[in-house]
Design a protein around this motif. Structure first.
Motif, mmCIF file in Angstrom:
data_model
loop_
_atom_site.group_PDB
_atom_site.id
_atom_site.type_symbol
_atom_site.label_atom_id
_atom_site.label_comp_id
_atom_site.label_asym_id
_atom_site.label_seq_id
_atom_site.Cartn_x
_atom_site.Cartn_y
_atom_site.Cartn_z
ATOM 1 N N ASP A 1 6.769 -2.724 -11.879
ATOM 2 C CA ASP A 1 5.834 -3.642 -12.525
ATOM 3 C C ASP A 1 4.444 -3.017 -12.451
ATOM 4 O O ASP A 1 4.280 -1.872 -12.016
ATOM 5 N N ALA A 2 3.430 -3.765 -12.878
ATOM 6 C CA ALA A 2 2.079 -3.203 -12.920
ATOM 7 C C ALA A 2 1.600 -2.785 -11.531
ATOM 8 O O ALA A 2 0.929 -1.754 -11.375
ATOM 9 N N ARG A 3 1.953 -3.577 -10.517
ATOM 10 C CA ARG A 3 1.505 -3.251 -9.165
ATOM 11 C C ARG A 3 2.156 -1.970 -8.665
ATOM 12 O O ARG A 3 1.490 -1.101 -8.086
ATOM 13 N N MET A 4 3.469 -1.818 -8.892
ATOM 14 C CA MET A 4 4.163 -0.608 -8.457
ATOM 15 C C MET A 4 3.726 0.590 -9.289
ATOM 16 O O MET A 4 3.617 1.705 -8.765
ATOM 17 N N ARG A 5 3.468 0.365 -10.554
ATOM 18 C CA ARG A 5 2.982 1.457 -11.415
ATOM 19 C C ARG A 5 1.670 2.027 -10.863
ATOM 20 O O ARG A 5 1.495 3.242 -10.793
ATOM 21 N N GLN A 6 0.775 1.164 -10.468
ATOM 22 C CA GLN A 6 -0.497 1.630 -9.927
ATOM 23 C C GLN A 6 -0.307 2.307 -8.573
ATOM 24 O O GLN A 6 -0.960 3.311 -8.275
ATOM 25 N N LEU A 7 0.597 1.780 -7.779
ATOM 26 C CA LEU A 7 0.817 2.318 -6.437
ATOM 27 C C LEU A 7 1.365 3.742 -6.483
ATOM 28 O O LEU A 7 0.961 4.601 -5.688
ATOM 29 N N LEU A 8 2.288 4.022 -7.413
ATOM 30 C CA LEU A 8 2.982 5.306 -7.442
ATOM 31 C C LEU A 8 2.404 6.293 -8.449
ATOM 32 O O LEU A 8 2.971 7.367 -8.653
ATOM 33 N N ALA A 9 1.304 5.935 -9.086
ATOM 34 C CA ALA A 9 0.689 6.836 -10.077
ATOM 35 C C ALA A 9 0.192 8.110 -9.405
ATOM 36 O O ALA A 9 -0.240 8.099 -8.250
ATOM 37 N N LEU B 1 3.021 10.010 3.175
ATOM 38 C CA LEU B 1 3.596 10.813 4.240
ATOM 39 C C LEU B 1 3.291 10.224 5.610
ATOM 40 O O LEU B 1 4.147 10.219 6.512
ATOM 41 N N ALA B 2 2.080 9.693 5.775
ATOM 42 C CA ALA B 2 1.707 9.093 7.060
ATOM 43 C C ALA B 2 2.610 7.902 7.375
ATOM 44 O O ALA B 2 3.056 7.723 8.524
ATOM 45 N N GLY B 3 2.899 7.081 6.373
ATOM 46 C CA GLY B 3 3.792 5.949 6.599
ATOM 47 C C GLY B 3 5.194 6.395 6.945
ATOM 48 O O GLY B 3 5.844 5.815 7.826
ATOM 49 N N ALA B 4 5.686 7.433 6.257
ATOM 50 C CA ALA B 4 7.035 7.937 6.534
ATOM 51 C C ALA B 4 7.132 8.495 7.951
ATOM 52 O O ALA B 4 8.117 8.261 8.664
ATOM 53 N N ILE B 5 6.110 9.228 8.387
ATOM 54 C CA ILE B 5 6.120 9.798 9.733
ATOM 55 C C ILE B 5 6.066 8.687 10.785
ATOM 56 O O ILE B 5 6.720 8.764 11.840
ATOM 57 N N ALA B 6 5.301 7.648 10.495
ATOM 58 C CA ALA B 6 5.263 6.512 11.427
ATOM 59 C C ALA B 6 6.649 5.911 11.590
ATOM 60 O O ALA B 6 7.051 5.529 12.693
ATOM 61 N N TYR B 7 7.397 5.839 10.490
ATOM 62 C CA TYR B 7 8.771 5.322 10.586
ATOM 63 C C TYR B 7 9.628 6.241 11.453
ATOM 64 O O TYR B 7 10.386 5.765 12.318
ATOM 65 N N SER C 1 0.854 -1.194 0.000
ATOM 66 C CA SER C 1 0.000 0.000 0.000
ATOM 67 C C SER C 1 0.886 1.238 0.000
ATOM 68 O O SER C 1 2.101 1.157 0.203
ATOM 69 N N LYS C 2 0.262 2.386 -0.210
ATOM 70 C CA LYS C 2 1.010 3.644 -0.169
ATOM 71 C C LYS C 2 1.593 3.876 1.222
ATOM 72 O O LYS C 2 2.710 4.367 1.368
ATOM 73 N N TRP C 3 0.822 3.522 2.245
ATOM 74 C CA TRP C 3 1.337 3.686 3.611
ATOM 75 C C TRP C 3 2.580 2.814 3.812
ATOM 76 O O TRP C 3 3.565 3.270 4.399
ATOM 77 N N ASP C 4 2.534 1.587 3.318
ATOM 78 C CA ASP C 4 3.682 0.692 3.476
ATOM 79 C C ASP C 4 4.891 1.211 2.696
ATOM 80 O O ASP C 4 6.029 1.096 3.165
ATOM 81 N N PHE C 5 4.661 1.780 1.506
ATOM 82 C CA PHE C 5 5.765 2.352 0.748
ATOM 83 C C PHE C 5 6.366 3.527 1.517
ATOM 84 O O PHE C 5 7.588 3.682 1.587
ATOM 85 N N GLY C 6 5.496 4.347 2.086
ATOM 86 C CA GLY C 6 5.994 5.463 2.890
ATOM 87 C C GLY C 6 6.792 4.992 4.087
ATOM 88 O O GLY C 6 7.840 5.554 4.412
ATOM 89 N N HIS C 7 6.317 3.941 4.739
ATOM 90 C CA HIS C 7 6.971 3.446 5.944
ATOM 91 C C HIS C 7 8.291 2.762 5.618
ATOM 92 O O HIS C 7 9.330 3.008 6.268
ATOM 93 N N ALA C 8 8.295 1.891 4.618
ATOM 94 C CA ALA C 8 9.477 1.074 4.336
ATOM 95 C C ALA C 8 10.533 1.809 3.527
ATOM 96 O O ALA C 8 11.738 1.583 3.712
ATOM 97 N N VAL C 9 10.099 2.690 2.625
ATOM 98 C CA VAL C 9 11.040 3.320 1.700
ATOM 99 C C VAL C 9 11.232 4.803 1.998
ATOM 100 O O VAL C 9 12.353 5.283 2.170
#
Length: 638
Positions: free
Chosen positions: A560-568, A523-529, A247-255
């Motif tokens: 890939d298609a999943r990341m493309r949709q996530l970061l659009a 941003l919410a995921g990044a702040i949680a990190y 999810s976008k939150w997970d991308f924010g948190h992990a990356v």
């Protein structure tokens, strides 16, 4: 003095710094094992601290030299080491310096002859070492001090390269400049600048084969560093990327979380350095800078730290800054306006700049070009535009004065890349000492950039993607980072008197809450990190940063298609006084049309997934090959 009286062995600075990092890591492994520090952590912290000190000094403009003791104190703090360890780091560095130096005994003998004849001899050095440190090295090399005294740029905040150190030495020694003979290995600092100061000068360059060997040594170390930092993804980086896909939150948190930790850390360093000699203020530019301010303040709160300057929300935009420049020197903005409004008529551009239709003597329905904008701004209708924007410029100037107060050094903070706001403010308010802190610095417009000496990029300093630098991958899809930091607020277009202070149209009811809200899932995921990592050890954080940059680079270069949709991205506003939107991509059926759309899209690698869902990997590989060839060609030219 170095490479003249003290001759360096053909070991590059990059290699010397890595050896220093290894020695310091060995010491800390015994005394502070809980920190989990390895050589790469010491190398990273030293590079960042020293670079930001130099960039801060360069942006300041006046001679402001960097001192080793300041760099080491910040390095120790970044690594979680006690302040007292900075002195141990200094001693280790000096001891290692001896390994890379050899004495120039022939020159020392000549200096002794001159001293015996009653002439005074002094050493002058552009170095981060103090004069006392240089004297210690000389005494260790020669068994005695072969000169009467040492003048170091670090001690006197003046340098040979800028010329000020020569005048200072003449004053201190009580001699006229023409009574000096200066020798050194640098054609600019030791010959040209010395002669400019009135000295007689002799250049003593190192032989070409020495320079070639030192460069080869540096290239070898650079290759090793590249393999270590930008090689194939580690298992930990792959796991981080896999978790980010959910999810976008997970991308924010992990990356994004580790990346924002780095931003906060480096911004704190730079802003602290900017307050070293003058009272400073940091102005966070609307809109993106407002959330950058909120992230930095959150991290400072997590770490229990404060900065020695005030952090202010600055109501500015490219539009309002350009108005100021037009009011001062309209000819200086023609390049920017002709690029920004290239798809409109002059009349449409004027309406966007003025914020309303104004009465003109001609129709001005021709397309915007350099010549048409020059003709408009230099004629009577250009005067009408200046008169129309004058009231807003007066309010903007008052807002600037209110934000700056009595500060002598003003640091703008914004996302990136070109720094149009800084360029326009330098023209419109030349009385202010402006500088700009960006996440990334890049001249993607290919326009003259006289303001770039005042711009510092925390993540990226170059203008192009480099396949050997993961951080530069943000240039492959910059709009993602920019969009994350844009709050749900209007761009600044107009000012009005609001009580005792000037306010802007952005400052609608509830704007402060939106400007500090982390509602965006990235941003919410990044702040949680950031909140979770406040008690983590420095080594753990730096490892997470390396993994996150590797994961981010892979995500934007080979989605890939999943990341493309996530970061659009959603359609984004053009800004600059216009309401139109920029679409990330539009659907077209022909193959040629799809390839053209990819070239014109905001995210080339992502658009390849949309337009060629079966063969996108081939296109992405071709894109990467193109960038590798382009980067290699640039290296050969250098």
């Amino acid at each position: 003095m170095f490479d003249t009286l003290l001759l360096r062995k053909p070991i590059s600075q990059r290699r010397r710094r890595w050896d220093l990092a290894r020695h310091l890591a060995e010491r800390v492994r015994e005394s502070h094992p809980q920190l989990g520090l390895r050589p790469q952590h010491f190398a990273y912290a030293r590079q960042q601290c020293e670079t930001l000190w130099f960039k801060s000094a360069e942006a300041y403009g006046a001679e402001d030299e960097v001192r080793l003791v300041d760099v080491l104190r910040q390095q120790a703090a970044m690594l979680g080491l006690p302040a007292a360890f900075a002195e141990e780091m200094r001693q280790v560095e000096l001891a290692l310096e001896l390994r890379y130096l050899r004495p120039n005994r022939a020159l020392a003998a000549l200096l002794e002859q001159q001293a015996a004849a009653g002439r005074r001899t002094v050493a002058i050095s552009d170095t981060i070492l103090s004069g006392a440190d240089v004297e210690w090295l000389l005494e260790q090399m020669f068994g005695r001090l072969p000169v009467h005294t040492v003048y170091s740029s670090a001690d006197h905040a003046k340098s040979k390269r800028a010329g000020g150190l020569f005048a200072l030495v003449a004053e201190k020694e009580g001699l006229r400049p023409d009574e000096f003979l200066h020798t050194g290995d640098d054609g600019l600092a030791d010959r040209e600048r010395a002669e400019d100061a009135g000295y007689a000068a002799r250049e003593l360059p190192r032989p070409w084969h020495f320079t070639a060997r030192r460069r080869a040594n540096g290239l070898g170390q650079a290759m090793r560093d590249t393999v270590r930092t930008s090689g194939p993804m580690s298992k930990a980086a792959r796991q981080r990327l896999e978790s980010a896909c959910r999810s976008k939150w997970d991308f924010g948190h992990a990356v994004l979380g580790p990346l924002f930790w780095e931003y906060s850390s480096l911004a704190s360093l730079y802003l602290t350095n900017s307050s070293k000699r003058k009272k400073s203020v940091a102005l966070f530019c609307a809109r993106g800078g407002l959330l950058m301010k909120a992230v930095l303040e959150r991290q400072l709160q997590n770490r229990g730290e404060t900065l020695p300057l005030s952090l202010e929300s600055f109501m500015i935009s490219r539009l309002t800054a350009t108005r100021l420049a037009i009011g001062k020197r309209p000819e200086a903005v023609i390049n920017e306006l002709s690029r920004e409004f290239e798809d409109t008529t002059v009349r449409e551009a004027v309406i966007a700049i003025a914020g309303r239709p104004i009465e003109l003597s001609e129709s001005w329905d021709e397309p915007v070009t350099r010549s048409s904008m020059t003709a408009f701004l230099s004629g009577p209708d250009g005067q009408r535009l200046q008169a129309a924007i004058a009231p807003q410029n007066a309010l903007c100037n008052r807002h600037i004065d209110e934000c700056i107060g009595d500060a002598e050094r003003v640091v703008l903070v914004d996302t990136g890349l070109f720094g149009t706001v800084l360029y326009m403010l330098q023209i419109g308010r030349p009385d202010v000492s402006w500088e700009l802190l960006h996440l990334a610095k890049a001249n993607y417009k290919n326009l003259p950039a006289p303001h770039f000496g005042k711009v510092t990029g925390l993540w990226v300093q170059g203008s192009e993607y480099s396949p050997v630098n993961h951080r530069s991958s943000i240039l492959r899809y910059w709009q993602l980072i920019e969009s994350i930091f844009e709050p749900d607020l209007q761009t600044v277009r107009a000012y009005e008197r609001g009580g005792d202070r000037v306010t802007s149209n952005l400052q609608e009811e509830g704007w402060e809450e939106k400007a500090s809200s982390f509602a965006d899932p990235f941003l919410a995921g990044a702040i949680a990190y950031l909140d979770e990592a406040k008690d983590a050890q420095p080594g753990e954080i730096m490892d997470a940063m390396d993994e996150a940059w590797s994961a981010y680079s892979k995500a934007v270069r080979f989605p890939d298609a999943r990341m493309r949709q996530l970061l659009a991205l959603e359609p984004r506003s053009r800004d600059f006084g216009r309401q139109s939107l920029v679409e990330e991509e539009t659907i077209t059926l022909s193959r040629t049309g799809r390839l053209k759309q990819i070239r014109e899209s905001l995210w080339h690698s992502g658009s390849a997934v949309s337009y060629f869902p079966r063969t996108y990997a081939v296109l992405q590989a071709g894109m990467e090959f193109y960038h590798v060839v382009r980067w290699a060609r640039g290296q050969l030219v250098k």
